[in-house]
Write a protein that holds these residues in place. Sequence first.
Motif, short mmCIF file in Angstrom:
data_model
loop_
_atom_site.label_atom_id
_atom_site.label_comp_id
_atom_site.label_asym_id
_atom_site.label_seq_id
_atom_site.Cartn_x
_atom_site.Cartn_y
_atom_site.Cartn_z
N MET A 74 0.85 -1.19 0.00
CA MET A 74 0.00 0.00 0.00
C MET A 74 0.88 1.23 0.00
SD MET A 74 -3.25 0.54 2.44
CE MET A 74 -2.31 0.87 3.89
N GLU A 75 0.97 1.85 -1.13
CA GLU A 75 1.89 2.97 -1.28
C GLU A 75 1.12 4.13 -1.88
OE1 GLU A 75 5.26 2.75 -0.63
OE2 GLU A 75 6.07 4.52 -1.62
N PHE A 76 1.25 5.28 -1.22
CA PHE A 76 0.57 6.46 -1.71
C PHE A 76 1.43 7.15 -2.77
CE2 PHE A 76 -0.15 11.11 -1.04
CZ PHE A 76 -1.34 11.16 -1.74
N THR A 77 0.87 7.34 -3.93
CA THR A 77 1.69 7.90 -5.00
C THR A 77 1.15 9.19 -5.59
OG1 THR A 77 0.54 6.47 -6.51
CG2 THR A 77 2.69 5.73 -5.76
N GLY A 78 -0.02 9.62 -5.15
CA GLY A 78 -0.61 10.80 -5.78
C GLY A 78 -1.34 10.37 -7.04
N SER A 79 -2.10 11.26 -7.61
CA SER A 79 -2.85 10.89 -8.80
C SER A 79 -2.70 11.97 -9.85
CB SER A 79 -4.32 10.69 -8.46
OG SER A 79 -4.90 11.94 -8.19
N ASP A 80 -3.36 11.74 -10.98
CA ASP A 80 -3.20 12.70 -12.07
C ASP A 80 -3.93 14.01 -11.81
OD1 ASP A 80 -5.62 11.54 -12.12
OD2 ASP A 80 -5.60 10.97 -14.23
N LYS A 81 -4.63 14.10 -10.68
CA LYS A 81 -5.35 15.34 -10.41
C LYS A 81 -4.64 16.19 -9.37
CE LYS A 81 -10.04 14.40 -11.73
NZ LYS A 81 -10.23 12.96 -11.44
N TYR A 82 -3.59 15.67 -8.80
CA TYR A 82 -3.01 16.34 -7.66
C TYR A 82 -1.50 16.31 -7.78
CZ TYR A 82 -2.02 17.34 -2.72
OH TYR A 82 -1.57 17.89 -1.56
N VAL A 140 3.87 11.24 3.70
CA VAL A 140 2.57 10.58 3.85
C VAL A 140 2.77 9.09 4.08
CG1 VAL A 140 0.45 9.95 2.66
CG2 VAL A 140 1.29 12.28 2.53
N ASN A 141 3.64 8.48 3.29
CA ASN A 141 3.83 7.04 3.43
C ASN A 141 4.44 6.68 4.78
OD1 ASN A 141 2.80 5.84 1.01
ND2 ASN A 141 4.40 6.98 -0.06
N MET A 142 5.32 7.53 5.26
CA MET A 142 5.90 7.27 6.58
C MET A 142 4.83 7.34 7.67
SD MET A 142 9.43 9.39 6.22
CE MET A 142 10.85 8.68 5.37
N ALA A 143 3.99 8.36 7.59
CA ALA A 143 2.96 8.51 8.61
C ALA A 143 1.96 7.36 8.56
CB ALA A 143 2.24 9.86 8.43
N VAL A 144 1.64 6.91 7.35
CA VAL A 144 0.69 5.80 7.22
C VAL A 144 1.29 4.54 7.83
CG1 VAL A 144 -0.48 4.29 5.57
CG2 VAL A 144 -0.46 6.76 5.19
N LYS A 145 2.56 4.30 7.52
CA LYS A 145 3.19 3.08 8.06
C LYS A 145 3.34 3.12 9.57
CE LYS A 145 5.75 1.31 4.16
NZ LYS A 145 6.78 1.93 3.34
N LEU A 176 -1.03 12.60 11.06
CA LEU A 176 -0.16 13.52 10.32
C LEU A 176 -0.78 14.91 10.40
CD1 LEU A 176 2.22 14.08 8.42
CD2 LEU A 176 0.75 13.45 6.52
N LEU A 177 -0.04 15.82 11.04
CA LEU A 177 -0.53 17.19 11.18
C LEU A 177 0.09 18.05 10.09
CD1 LEU A 177 -1.91 19.50 12.79
CD2 LEU A 177 0.21 19.71 14.05
N LEU A 178 -0.76 18.62 9.24
CA LEU A 178 -0.25 19.46 8.16
C LEU A 178 -0.58 20.92 8.45
CD1 LEU A 178 -1.58 17.25 5.26
CD2 LEU A 178 0.81 17.47 5.95
N THR A 179 0.43 21.75 8.40
CA THR A 179 0.19 23.18 8.53
C THR A 179 0.64 23.86 7.24
OG1 THR A 179 2.35 23.46 9.55
CG2 THR A 179 0.51 23.21 11.03
#
Lengths: 276, 397
Positions: free
Chosen positions: A1-9, A19-24, A29-32
Amino acid sequence: MEFTGSDKYYLNPELRLIVNMAVKMEKPLLLTGEPGTGKTQLAFEISRTLGMPIEVLRAKSTIKGEEVCYTQDTVLRLNDARFGAGKTQRNVEEFYDYVIWGPIGRAFRSEERVVLLLDEIDKTESDVQDNLLDVLEETEFTIREVNEIIKAKIKPVIVITSNAKRELSDPFLRRCFCHHIPFPKPEEMEEIIKLHFPDVPQGLMDAALKIFYELRERGYEKPPATSELLNWIEALMISGETPQNPNDVPYLGTLLKRTADILSYRKVDKISGKRW
Amino acid sequence: MLTNFFYLLREYGIPITLHEVMDFHEGLDKGLVNDLDELYVYARLSMVKHVEHMDMFHRAFVYYFYGVDLPPVGENDPELFKTEQFQKWLQKAVRSGEVPKNAYWSMSADELMKKFWDTIKQQLKEHHGGNKWVGTGGTSPFGHSGFAERGIRVFGESGNRSAIKVIGDRNYVTYSADHTLSGENLRQALESMKHLKKSGPETELDLGETIRKTAQNGGEIDLIFRRELKDKIKVVLLIDNGGYSMTPYVDITRLLFSKLHNRFKEFTTYYFHNTIYRSVYTDSARFKPYPVDELLKKPRNTRVLIVGDASMAPEELAYGYGSIYINDNEVQPSITWLKKIRDRFPYTVWLNPIHESEWDLGVWTLDRIREIFHMEELTLRGIKQAVEFLNTRQEVL
């Protein structure tokens, strides 16, 4: 399960790693970062590419904490107690008939892994954040009225965003992975624009980006951000214009929204127009 | 393993604790780190919690793994010339003949600055995968430990990203806590200002009371709502908007506080030039005077924030008839007025755009004003400390 982004983003490689580190690590994950850096969008993107449903909490300053897990519809229960539940099959004696699950409640009770987005957490009071923190760390909460514990079946992927309106408490930060998304650099912005408008002429792109970043430098109260830029470019493409002069910008209203900013923009214009 | 690095982070001012170190190690165990890029990103993710610390982390990392000592300023920032790193480099460069001895006269500031950064970049390049990382003679943090077993890539490129590319950019330097206020870090400053305010929802259902009333009513529902206390804080902002020294800060300060406008019960701004006499002004052009005596009638718990560089000729502050304006026949010296303000308003802080490190350079008026008011610098850290000061005073009174 790897987050890679998509063609819209547009996803920069650093953010993808994060993102992948936080998921694992199963850490919130706090984003500012300032508006328009795609914080909220990122959570939806994770949900889309990893095929997980998303639960969203849009924080408000009036949130007390518990209602993001559950609320008890006391008024309805009072009403049923007084006038009867009628044909609704609700039982006044049955507590759970009057529970409304909040986003956290729904996420924890879900049978599959979900993305849980707590949007603009900084709008809440700090003690509310502290309450949330225990809930998120233990991935469980107690229903006080019946003293029952609701525990997450599968730990959700938690994404929290903050516009830095209010400082978050240290213990809260300690339990999260924190990342500040810097405002996209011109090269990155070009990628983002191309995702939305694949056929922007290069001349227009270069001119627009140059003016856009120059306007941002001028320190307006509300500096134009990504969404303003996209609107502006769309307007330019429809009209077929290419802006030349940063002091004579067509469709200024798409970039600057505040009266004070527009006025101060015009003043700059005047001064440079008749310099002596 | 890497213990020295953790201590180095603390030395750079990042408050890491065992908690963060444990998080970091847990990630290593899960195999999250396979190359230098990932080490950089993961170490920062697990250990840096505040954006103000991001650039410190960057510098510590570069120092530890590349042996390059980055100055705490951005690439085009003329503050560079004041930094220790630049001074050291200049001395060395003059000695080696790389830069002519009279560099200050023969080279423009821009040239010098560029040369410095070029040297830094060159050093970074040379150290790419340098000896610290590869581990020669035991200097490597990964020498004999289990790190290699986790599959850290030591040689060669990792994928198509080179470590230097991710690590090379200073994205966070403007957010650093030492940085004077600017558009970028305004938001952070706002965050901390908000602590001044007490707030709560205006109405809510009082369940206990509702049930009691309903029972009293014989089961007829009677909903009772509660009203909560509202915010009562009043804020007065006094800005020194005269003189070139203050010009860069006036707009940004006003902007900062204008955003807070509706969060307080009452918020007013007044202007002055250099220091305060009988009147302050309600407009920034200083045409409409407002008597300080009126100001002093405001409630005692008003928060007063004064923004100014506190630098002027001594007689402006300490002598009667000291004002630089000819038609201002003020008998009492300014210092008397300042003391009046302090005595009336215990919640007063003076915010100074001059960095704290330069306060002791002997500006006489600055010293006198510091004796009167609690002074903080007009940076994120300073504003945070000012807010803290105001909050703790609140408990005393």
